[in-house]
Motif scaffolding. Sequence first.
Motif, PDB file in Angstrom:
ATOM      1  N   GLY A 122      -1.472  38.235  -8.116  1.00 38.32           N
ATOM      2  CA  GLY A 122      -1.896  37.776  -9.433  1.00 38.32           C
ATOM      3  C   GLY A 122      -3.306  37.233  -9.502  1.00 38.32           C
ATOM      4  N   ASP A 123      -4.156  37.592  -8.560  1.00 35.56           N
ATOM      5  CA  ASP A 123      -5.515  37.045  -8.481  1.00 35.56           C
ATOM      6  C   ASP A 123      -6.497  37.977  -9.206  1.00 35.56           C
ATOM      7  OD1 ASP A 123      -7.947  35.936  -7.845  1.00 35.56           O
ATOM      8  OD2 ASP A 123      -7.717  36.118  -5.674  1.00 35.56           O
ATOM      9  N   TYR A 124      -7.064  37.484 -10.307  1.00 28.71           N
ATOM     10  CA  TYR A 124      -8.021  38.290 -11.076  1.00 28.71           C
ATOM     11  C   TYR A 124      -9.273  38.632 -10.269  1.00 28.71           C
ATOM     12  CZ  TYR A 124      -5.567  37.548 -15.534  1.00 28.71           C
ATOM     13  OH  TYR A 124      -4.647  37.546 -16.553  1.00 28.71           O
ATOM     14  N   PHE A 125      -9.613  37.817  -9.290  1.00 24.85           N
ATOM     15  CA  PHE A 125     -10.895  37.965  -8.601  1.00 24.85           C
ATOM     16  C   PHE A 125     -10.744  38.557  -7.204  1.00 24.85           C
ATOM     17  CE2 PHE A 125     -10.851  34.293 -11.451  1.00 24.85           C
ATOM     18  CZ  PHE A 125     -11.732  34.769 -12.424  1.00 24.85           C
ATOM     19  N   SER A 126      -9.615  39.218  -6.980  1.00 26.94           N
ATOM     20  CA  SER A 126      -9.341  39.813  -5.670  1.00 26.94           C
ATOM     21  C   SER A 126     -10.030  41.169  -5.514  1.00 26.94           C
ATOM     22  CB  SER A 126      -7.819  39.984  -5.511  1.00 26.94           C
ATOM     23  OG  SER A 126      -7.516  40.710  -4.350  1.00 26.94           O
ATOM     24  N   VAL A 127     -10.596  41.373  -4.338  1.00 33.03           N
ATOM     25  CA  VAL A 127     -11.148  42.680  -3.957  1.00 33.03           C
ATOM     26  C   VAL A 127     -10.607  42.981  -2.568  1.00 33.03           C
ATOM     27  CG1 VAL A 127     -13.206  44.066  -3.548  1.00 33.03           C
ATOM     28  CG2 VAL A 127     -13.260  42.239  -5.262  1.00 33.03           C
ATOM     29  N   ASN A 128      -9.883  44.090  -2.416  1.00 40.21           N
ATOM     30  CA  ASN A 128      -9.310  44.362  -1.096  1.00 40.21           C
ATOM     31  C   ASN A 128     -10.296  45.122  -0.208  1.00 40.21           C
ATOM     32  OD1 ASN A 128      -9.177  47.103  -1.721  1.00 40.21           O
ATOM     33  ND2 ASN A 128      -6.952  47.198  -1.755  1.00 40.21           N
ATOM     34  N   ALA A 129      -9.869  45.407   1.003  1.00 47.73           N
ATOM     35  CA  ALA A 129     -10.758  46.029   1.984  1.00 47.73           C
ATOM     36  C   ALA A 129     -11.193  47.427   1.577  1.00 47.73           C
ATOM     37  CB  ALA A 129     -10.058  46.080   3.350  1.00 47.73           C
ATOM     38  N   LEU A 130     -10.455  48.058   0.662  1.00 49.54           N
ATOM     39  CA  LEU A 130     -10.791  49.407   0.223  1.00 49.54           C
ATOM     40  C   LEU A 130     -11.598  49.419  -1.070  1.00 49.54           C
ATOM     41  CD1 LEU A 130      -7.311  51.011   0.953  1.00 49.54           C
ATOM     42  CD2 LEU A 130      -9.372  51.126   2.371  1.00 49.54           C
ATOM     43  N   GLY A 131     -11.900  48.216  -1.582  1.00 50.01           N
ATOM     44  CA  GLY A 131     -12.729  48.123  -2.776  1.00 50.01           C
ATOM     45  C   GLY A 131     -11.965  48.131  -4.084  1.00 50.01           C
ATOM     46  N   TYR A 132     -10.653  48.010  -4.046  1.00 51.36           N
ATOM     47  CA  TYR A 132      -9.878  47.942  -5.287  1.00 51.36           C
ATOM     48  C   TYR A 132     -10.020  46.560  -5.909  1.00 51.36           C
ATOM     49  CZ  TYR A 132      -7.892  52.478  -4.229  1.00 51.36           C
ATOM     50  OH  TYR A 132      -7.742  53.829  -3.975  1.00 51.36           O
ATOM     51  N   LEU A 133     -10.080  46.531  -7.227  1.00 51.49           N
ATOM     52  CA  LEU A 133     -10.570  45.343  -7.926  1.00 51.49           C
ATOM     53  C   LEU A 133      -9.515  44.644  -8.772  1.00 51.49           C
ATOM     54  CD1 LEU A 133     -13.818  47.044  -9.337  1.00 51.49           C
ATOM     55  CD2 LEU A 133     -13.700  45.593  -7.313  1.00 51.49           C
ATOM     56  N   GLY A 134      -9.551  43.317  -8.729  1.00 48.83           N
ATOM     57  CA  GLY A 134      -8.873  42.505  -9.721  1.00 48.83           C
ATOM     58  C   GLY A 134      -7.384  42.306  -9.528  1.00 48.83           C
ATOM     59  N   LYS A 135      -6.806  41.748 -10.547  1.00 49.90           N
ATOM     60  CA  LYS A 135      -5.391  41.382 -10.541  1.00 49.90           C
ATOM     61  C   LYS A 135      -4.492  42.580 -10.301  1.00 49.90           C
ATOM     62  CE  LYS A 135      -2.007  39.178 -13.650  1.00 49.90           C
ATOM     63  NZ  LYS A 135      -1.838  38.487 -14.949  1.00 49.90           N
ATOM     64  N   TYR A 136      -4.871  43.743 -10.858  1.00 51.48           N
ATOM     65  CA  TYR A 136      -4.040  44.941 -10.750  1.00 51.48           C
ATOM     66  C   TYR A 136      -4.599  45.963  -9.768  1.00 51.48           C
ATOM     67  CZ  TYR A 136      -2.148  42.820 -14.958  1.00 51.48           C
ATOM     68  OH  TYR A 136      -1.593  41.923 -15.845  1.00 51.48           O
ATOM     69  N   GLN A 137      -5.675  45.598  -9.074  1.00 52.98           N
ATOM     70  CA  GLN A 137      -6.251  46.438  -8.021  1.00 52.98           C
ATOM     71  C   GLN A 137      -6.581  47.853  -8.509  1.00 52.98           C
ATOM     72  OE1 GLN A 137      -6.726  45.151  -4.306  1.00 52.98           O
ATOM     73  NE2 GLN A 137      -7.191  43.793  -6.012  1.00 52.98           N
ATOM     74  N   PHE A 138      -7.490  47.913  -9.473  1.00 57.29           N
ATOM     75  CA  PHE A 138      -7.962  49.192  -9.989  1.00 57.29           C
ATOM     76  C   PHE A 138      -9.066  49.752  -9.105  1.00 57.29           C
ATOM     77  CE2 PHE A 138      -6.141  47.882 -14.122  1.00 57.29           C
ATOM     78  CZ  PHE A 138      -5.515  49.064 -14.473  1.00 57.29           C
ATOM     79  N   GLY A 139      -9.048  51.080  -8.938  1.00 61.48           N
ATOM     80  CA  GLY A 139     -10.172  51.767  -8.334  1.00 61.48           C
ATOM     81  C   GLY A 139     -11.227  52.039  -9.387  1.00 61.48           C
ATOM     82  N   ILE A 140     -12.472  52.106  -8.978  1.00 60.30           N
ATOM     83  CA  ILE A 140     -13.554  52.298  -9.945  1.00 60.30           C
ATOM     84  C   ILE A 140     -13.432  53.636 -10.664  1.00 60.30           C
ATOM     85  CG2 ILE A 140     -15.145  53.257  -8.245  1.00 60.30           C
ATOM     86  CD1 ILE A 140     -15.991  50.896 -11.203  1.00 60.30           C
ATOM     87  N   GLY A 141     -12.883  54.650  -9.985  1.00 62.53           N
ATOM     88  CA  GLY A 141     -12.713  55.956 -10.636  1.00 62.53           C
ATOM     89  C   GLY A 141     -11.753  55.885 -11.804  1.00 62.53           C
ATOM     90  N   THR A 142     -10.650  55.161 -11.645  1.00 65.49           N
ATOM     91  CA  THR A 142      -9.681  55.001 -12.737  1.00 65.49           C
ATOM     92  C   THR A 142     -10.305  54.216 -13.877  1.00 65.49           C
ATOM     93  OG1 THR A 142      -7.835  55.042 -11.174  1.00 65.49           O
ATOM     94  CG2 THR A 142      -7.404  54.106 -13.345  1.00 65.49           C
ATOM     95  N   LEU A 143     -11.085  53.188 -13.549  1.00 70.80           N
ATOM     96  CA  LEU A 143     -11.733  52.384 -14.599  1.00 70.80           C
ATOM     97  C   LEU A 143     -12.707  53.225 -15.414  1.00 70.80           C
ATOM     98  CD1 LEU A 143     -12.425  49.063 -12.645  1.00 70.80           C
ATOM     99  CD2 LEU A 143     -10.709  49.451 -14.418  1.00 70.80           C
TER     100      LEU A 143
END
Length: 208
Positions: free
Chosen positions: A77-98
């Motif tokens: 539930g962390d809005y400011f999370s970035v994982n090791a693969l670069g997925y972003l935000g609370k729902y871990q979106f990839g930049i391509g999907t965004l």
Amino acid sequence: MRRCVFFFSSLIMLLILMSFRYETKVKVPKNLKVTEPTEVLHPKNKTYIATTMIAPPFLGSSYIGFKEALAFKESQGDYFSVNALGYLGKYQFGIGTLQLMGVYNATHFLNNPELQEKAFRTNIARNKWILRRDIDRFVGKHIQGIEITESGMLAAAHLAGAGNVKKYLRSYGQVDVTDEYGSTIAKYLRRFSGYDISHVPPKRNPKV
């Protein structure tokens, strides 16, 4: 008078002292006597509860419950999370999907919780459109022992993409996808089954 008082006081004291010489004996039945150490039973399987255990919020089977449960799985539930693969935000979106939804600035997206919530809902509507025929065809059926539900399909699409969910369903579970953390379409279909997200309408190519 004093002699009488002294006499009776002495008599009472004597009677009290004599009473201590006699003990009341209680006969204990043989079957109740303890003749050996008593066996103490211990649980065979000990249960350890972690003091740092974290549980997802339970918000029922509504859309809110669905998105919060999925967010907890993705980032706790962390809005400011970035994982090791670069997925972003609370729902871990990839930049391509965004980018498909009209979001091009990753920094702005990561620092904007309201935009992240809009993007999640927009992506649900987008995946509903892509999977609309498969939703009609497969919801209520069982594949590999898993009941197929709309929410499970959409959670799996969030994980692996709607196209891969189609392949899984149409191969009846023979074609699955595993991400870098070991999550699969089958696991998401099971884990996120049964949420009611019917009020989110399918949309073709929606933008945030």
